[in-house]
Design an enzyme around this catalytic site. Structure first.
Site, PDB file in Angstrom:
ATOM      1  N   GLU A 110      -4.566   3.804   6.244  1.00 51.83           N
ATOM      2  CA  GLU A 110      -4.504   3.602   4.796  1.00 51.83           C
ATOM      3  C   GLU A 110      -5.136   4.796   4.092  1.00 51.83           C
ATOM      4  OE1 GLU A 110      -6.311   0.488   1.530  1.00 51.83           O
ATOM      5  OE2 GLU A 110      -5.413  -0.325   3.350  1.00 51.83           O
ATOM      6  N   SER A 166     -11.271   1.076   2.838  1.00 48.24           N
ATOM      7  CA  SER A 166     -10.494   0.502   3.943  1.00 48.24           C
ATOM      8  C   SER A 166      -9.725   1.598   4.671  1.00 48.24           C
ATOM      9  CB  SER A 166      -9.513  -0.550   3.416  1.00 48.24           C
ATOM     10  OG  SER A 166     -10.206  -1.656   2.878  1.00 48.24           O
ATOM     11  N   ARG A 210       0.817  -1.218   0.000  1.00 51.50           N
ATOM     12  CA  ARG A 210       0.000   0.000   0.000  1.00 51.50           C
ATOM     13  C   ARG A 210       0.851   1.269   0.000  1.00 51.50           C
ATOM     14  NH1 ARG A 210      -2.392  -3.505  -1.429  1.00 51.50           N
ATOM     15  NH2 ARG A 210      -4.379  -4.362  -0.737  1.00 51.50           N
TER      16      ARG A 210
END
EC number: 1.3.1.98
Length: 308
Positions: free
Chosen positions: A299, A229, A180
């Site tokens: 995130e 998310s 990520r």
């Protein structure tokens, strides 16, 4: 009352050949999935990559630049963003295409649309994009992934424009991908990318994409105002399981709530501020840390300043 001094007349005067749109003190909340946040001092929507390069080359270096996509993985704080916010969109950045086993896409192309373009050409391997609610620019910046696949698994190269207006092309290796995250220079603004697909049966590709979509709709609060998310999965753990175990399912701060359907999603129940959402996220992080000793990492990108 405007939060920021109006820079638009000054910028227009300094950039007579500019073709894109400049707006001063423009609300950003309508451009984010959470529907919260303050304004941009200047919101610039370039006509195409050449227009973007011209703008950046002429923009004074002391003016901050922030890039946003469709706002799906983003919290804009209530005090807004000083400087220039660049939003890529339209025909200049949203096109997709295929050539052999190569799939090309502008950075404003929706991830889902890129998966569909690949499928239409009989190219598999990009089905995971069908379940990611963002654009290719964001996917490049954060190595977006789902269902066991990531951007790094399919990217050939990406084109970008630097703060001085110069064009750059980065190979997959030069992107510096990790979980990520991309190690590419944060000042680079991605404009397009090329991906490698795998020739496959169209029906099989469509079946995979349908399964991705079914999973998303049954397991995630896709009908809510959410940013996707919220936290990265720690090594060896699922963030939602840690959040649930810490007793945070349904937890509220103001108008923000931890989703009952999926604990790694925060939602705006209708009256939340950006501060509510960020405070809720930090509360969840603190409770998880206290419960199991693991510190969750955001995130979702949080930008701008708090409201005074």
């Amino acid at each position: 009352m405007a939060l920021f001094p109006d820079l638009v007349p000054e910028l227009k005067a300094a950039m007579p050949q500019l073709r894109g749109r400049l707006l001063g003190n423009e609300p950003l909340a309508p451009l984010t999935w959470f529907r919260v946040g303050g304004p941009a001092q200047v919101l610039f929507t370039p006509a195409d990559a050449d227009d973007l390069g011209y703008f950046l080359a002429a923009l004074p270096r002391d003016i901050d630049v922030t890039v946003v996509g469709v706002g799906s993985n983003l919290i804009v704080r209530d005090g807004g963003l000083p400087g220039v916010v660049i939003r890529l969109g339209g025909r200049g950045f949203g096109e997709t295409g295929t050539d052999g086993d190569v799939v090309s896409a502008g950075s404003a192309a929706l991830d889902k649309r890129v998966a569909e373009a690949a499928a239409a050409a009989g190219l598999g391997g990009l089905e995971f994009y069908h379940g990611i609610p963002g654009t290719i620019g964001g996917a490049l910046r954060m190595n977006a992934g789902a269902n066991g696949r990531e951007t790094k698994d399919v990217l050939i190269d990406a084109s970008a424009i630097a703060r001085d207006g110069t064009l750059h092309r980065l190979s997959n290796a030069e992107m510096g991908f990790s979980y990520r995250h991309s190690g590419a220079d944060p000042a680079l603004i991605f404009t397009s990318a090329r991906f490698r697909g795998e020739p496959m049966d169209r029906a099989a590709i469509r079946a995979r994409m349908d399964e991705v979509q079914r999973h998303r709709e049954t397991a995630q609060p896709v009908r809510e105002k959410t940013g996707g998310s919220t936290f990265k999965n720690p090594p060896g753990h699922s963030a939602w399981k840690l959040i649930d175990a810490a007793g945070c399912r349904g937890l509220r701060v103001g108008g923000a709530q931890v989703s009952e359907m999926h604990c790694n999603f925060l939602i705006n129940t209708g009256s939340a501020t950006a501060q509510d959402i960020e405070t809720l996220g930090d509360t969840v992080r603190a409770r998880v840390k206290e419960h199991c000793g693991i510190e969750l990492q955001w995130e979702i990108k949080r930008i701008g300043r708090a409201l005074d």
